[in-house]
Each structure stands twice: as structure tokens, then as C-alpha cells.
Design a protein around this motif. Sequence first.
Motif, PDB file in Angstrom:
ATOM      1  N   VAL A 199       0.838  -1.208   0.000  1.00 15.50           N
ATOM      2  CA  VAL A 199       0.000   0.000   0.000  1.00 15.50           C
ATOM      3  C   VAL A 199       0.870   1.254   0.000  1.00 15.50           C
ATOM      4  CG1 VAL A 199      -1.627   1.338   1.401  1.00 15.50           C
ATOM      5  CG2 VAL A 199      -1.981  -1.111   1.062  1.00 15.50           C
ATOM      6  N   LEU A 200       1.914   1.261   0.831  1.00 17.30           N
ATOM      7  CA  LEU A 200       2.779   2.437   0.898  1.00 17.30           C
ATOM      8  C   LEU A 200       3.505   2.677  -0.422  1.00 17.30           C
ATOM      9  CD1 LEU A 200       4.203   1.975   4.495  1.00 17.30           C
ATOM     10  CD2 LEU A 200       2.493   3.635   3.744  1.00 17.30           C
ATOM     11  N   PHE A 201       3.967   1.603  -1.058  1.00 15.75           N
ATOM     12  CA  PHE A 201       4.670   1.779  -2.332  1.00 15.75           C
ATOM     13  C   PHE A 201       3.719   2.169  -3.460  1.00 15.75           C
ATOM     14  CE2 PHE A 201       8.459  -0.002  -0.409  1.00 15.75           C
ATOM     15  CZ  PHE A 201       9.427   0.770  -1.037  1.00 15.75           C
ATOM     16  N   VAL A 202       2.473   1.742  -3.407  1.00 19.36           N
ATOM     17  CA  VAL A 202       1.493   2.207  -4.398  1.00 19.36           C
ATOM     18  C   VAL A 202       1.325   3.725  -4.262  1.00 19.36           C
ATOM     19  CG1 VAL A 202      -0.976   2.175  -4.985  1.00 19.36           C
ATOM     20  CG2 VAL A 202       0.264   0.032  -4.703  1.00 19.36           C
ATOM     21  N   GLY A 203       1.264   4.202  -3.018  1.00 16.22           N
ATOM     22  CA  GLY A 203       1.190   5.642  -2.793  1.00 16.22           C
ATOM     23  C   GLY A 203       2.422   6.364  -3.312  1.00 16.22           C
ATOM     24  N   LEU A 204       3.593   5.798  -3.062  1.00 16.32           N
ATOM     25  CA  LEU A 204       4.838   6.407  -3.554  1.00 16.32           C
ATOM     26  C   LEU A 204       4.863   6.411  -5.073  1.00 16.32           C
ATOM     27  CD1 LEU A 204       7.624   7.619  -2.987  1.00 16.32           C
ATOM     28  CD2 LEU A 204       8.515   5.278  -2.913  1.00 16.32           C
ATOM     29  N   GLU A 205       4.459   5.311  -5.690  1.00 17.62           N
ATOM     30  CA  GLU A 205       4.431   5.232  -7.154  1.00 17.62           C
ATOM     31  C   GLU A 205       3.498   6.295  -7.726  1.00 17.62           C
ATOM     32  OE1 GLU A 205       5.310   0.427  -7.328  1.00 17.62           O
ATOM     33  OE2 GLU A 205       3.260   1.159  -7.473  1.00 17.62           O
ATOM     34  N   TRP A 206       2.376   6.515  -7.074  1.00 19.61           N
ATOM     35  CA  TRP A 206       1.444   7.536  -7.529  1.00 19.61           C
ATOM     36  C   TRP A 206       2.078   8.926  -7.409  1.00 19.61           C
ATOM     37  CZ3 TRP A 206      -0.994  11.637  -5.087  1.00 19.61           C
ATOM     38  CH2 TRP A 206      -1.998  12.257  -5.820  1.00 19.61           C
ATOM     39  N   LEU A 207       2.763   9.160  -6.284  1.00 18.83           N
ATOM     40  CA  LEU A 207       3.384  10.472  -6.075  1.00 18.83           C
ATOM     41  C   LEU A 207       4.468  10.778  -7.106  1.00 18.83           C
ATOM     42  CD1 LEU A 207       3.752  10.680  -2.194  1.00 18.83           C
ATOM     43  CD2 LEU A 207       2.355  12.149  -3.642  1.00 18.83           C
ATOM     44  N   VAL A 208       5.298   9.792  -7.409  1.00 23.07           N
ATOM     45  CA  VAL A 208       6.395  10.044  -8.351  1.00 23.07           C
ATOM     46  C   VAL A 208       5.989   9.805  -9.798  1.00 23.07           C
ATOM     47  CG1 VAL A 208       8.195   9.634  -6.644  1.00 23.07           C
ATOM     48  CG2 VAL A 208       7.417   7.748  -8.054  1.00 23.07           C
ATOM     49  N   GLY A 209       4.803   9.233 -10.003  1.00 26.18           N
ATOM     50  CA  GLY A 209       4.279   9.057 -11.352  1.00 26.18           C
ATOM     51  C   GLY A 209       5.024   8.048 -12.193  1.00 26.18           C
ATOM     52  N   THR A 210       5.549   6.998 -11.580  1.00 22.94           N
ATOM     53  CA  THR A 210       6.330   6.024 -12.332  1.00 22.94           C
ATOM     54  C   THR A 210       5.538   4.810 -12.780  1.00 22.94           C
ATOM     55  OG1 THR A 210       6.939   4.812 -10.344  1.00 22.94           O
ATOM     56  CG2 THR A 210       8.430   6.576 -11.061  1.00 22.94           C
ATOM     57  N   GLY A 211       4.313   4.662 -12.329  1.00 24.13           N
ATOM     58  CA  GLY A 211       3.630   3.383 -12.533  1.00 24.13           C
ATOM     59  C   GLY A 211       4.225   2.413 -11.529  1.00 24.13           C
ATOM     60  N   THR A 212       4.332   1.160 -11.884  1.00 27.05           N
ATOM     61  CA  THR A 212       4.892   0.174 -10.964  1.00 27.05           C
ATOM     62  C   THR A 212       6.409   0.311 -10.926  1.00 27.05           C
ATOM     63  OG1 THR A 212       3.094  -1.335 -11.463  1.00 27.05           O
ATOM     64  CG2 THR A 212       5.030  -2.280 -10.430  1.00 27.05           C
ATOM     65  N   MET A 213       6.938   0.441  -9.723  1.00 26.19           N
ATOM     66  CA  MET A 213       8.391   0.581  -9.567  1.00 26.19           C
ATOM     67  C   MET A 213       9.059  -0.780  -9.686  1.00 26.19           C
ATOM     68  SD  MET A 213       8.460   3.251  -6.357  1.00 26.19           S
ATOM     69  CE  MET A 213      10.205   3.590  -6.363  1.00 26.19           C
ATOM     70  N   ARG A 214      10.228  -0.782 -10.297  1.00 27.49           N
ATOM     71  CA  ARG A 214      11.041  -2.010 -10.378  1.00 27.49           C
ATOM     72  C   ARG A 214      11.651  -2.289  -9.006  1.00 27.49           C
ATOM     73  NH1 ARG A 214      13.381   1.127 -14.438  1.00 27.49           N
ATOM     74  NH2 ARG A 214      15.305   1.048 -13.229  1.00 27.49           N
ATOM     75  N   VAL A 215      12.152  -3.482  -8.826  1.00 25.90           N
ATOM     76  CA  VAL A 215      12.775  -3.882  -7.560  1.00 25.90           C
ATOM     77  C   VAL A 215      13.946  -2.964  -7.225  1.00 25.90           C
ATOM     78  CG1 VAL A 215      14.025  -5.726  -6.382  1.00 25.90           C
ATOM     79  CG2 VAL A 215      12.031  -6.279  -7.765  1.00 25.90           C
ATOM     80  N   ASP A 216      14.789  -2.637  -8.215  1.00 23.28           N
ATOM     81  CA  ASP A 216      15.940  -1.770  -7.940  1.00 23.28           C
ATOM     82  C   ASP A 216      15.501  -0.356  -7.559  1.00 23.28           C
ATOM     83  OD1 ASP A 216      15.110  -1.459 -10.661  1.00 23.28           O
ATOM     84  OD2 ASP A 216      17.019  -0.496 -11.134  1.00 23.28           O
TER      85      ASP A 216
END
Length: 100
Positions: free
Chosen positions: A32-49
Motif C-alpha cells: 500500500v505504501l509503495f502504491v502511494g509512492l508510485e502515484w506520487l512520483v508518477g512512475t507506474g509500478t516501480m522495479r525492484v531496484d
Amino acid sequence: FVLLSTYGQGCVTHLLRANLKLEPWVDELDTVLFVGLEWLVGTGTMRVDQKMQANMRLSDGGLAFFSARACAPRAYLGSWALCLHQVAQNEITVIFPFLP
């Protein structure tokens, strides 16, 4: 971002203060937290790295957006380190009330 990261860190500290159980909810919280971060930075799904870099300290080039799973053991130990002496003293007083 500050609100999201502060909330994420606070959840781990307060929810794991009583016990250290790395149940599935810890991973769900990370998701949930990373979905929020992805939305904030506008990257879509973030890669593992990218997630690993987000977890890094600011001084190391990261976002200091720590994973709940990674922080859980430190939160547990840190919260006990702050109060262990008082807890131990209370236990001794209950068992041996004549001790100072």
C-alpha cells in the motif's frame, strides 16, 4: 511524501511495539505504501531496484522511504530499548517488593 513516509514509519513502530510478528500484514502495508509512492512520483509500478533505492537513506541517494518489513525488527528492538530498564524494575518490584 512526508505524510506518507511518516505514516508508514509510525505504523511499524506502534503496531510492533508489543510483539515482533512479521505476519502478511507487514508485506501488505509495504504494498500500500509503495502504491502511494508510485502515484506520487508518477512512475507506474516501480522495479525492484527502484524500490531498493527508495529504501536507501537520503545521504546514500535514496528517498529514506523505508520498508515496513525491513524496519520491523529495528522498531521492535528500539521500542524495547527505551523502556526495558523500567519494565525490568517493575517486574523486580512485583516479585521482590522489599527491594529498593
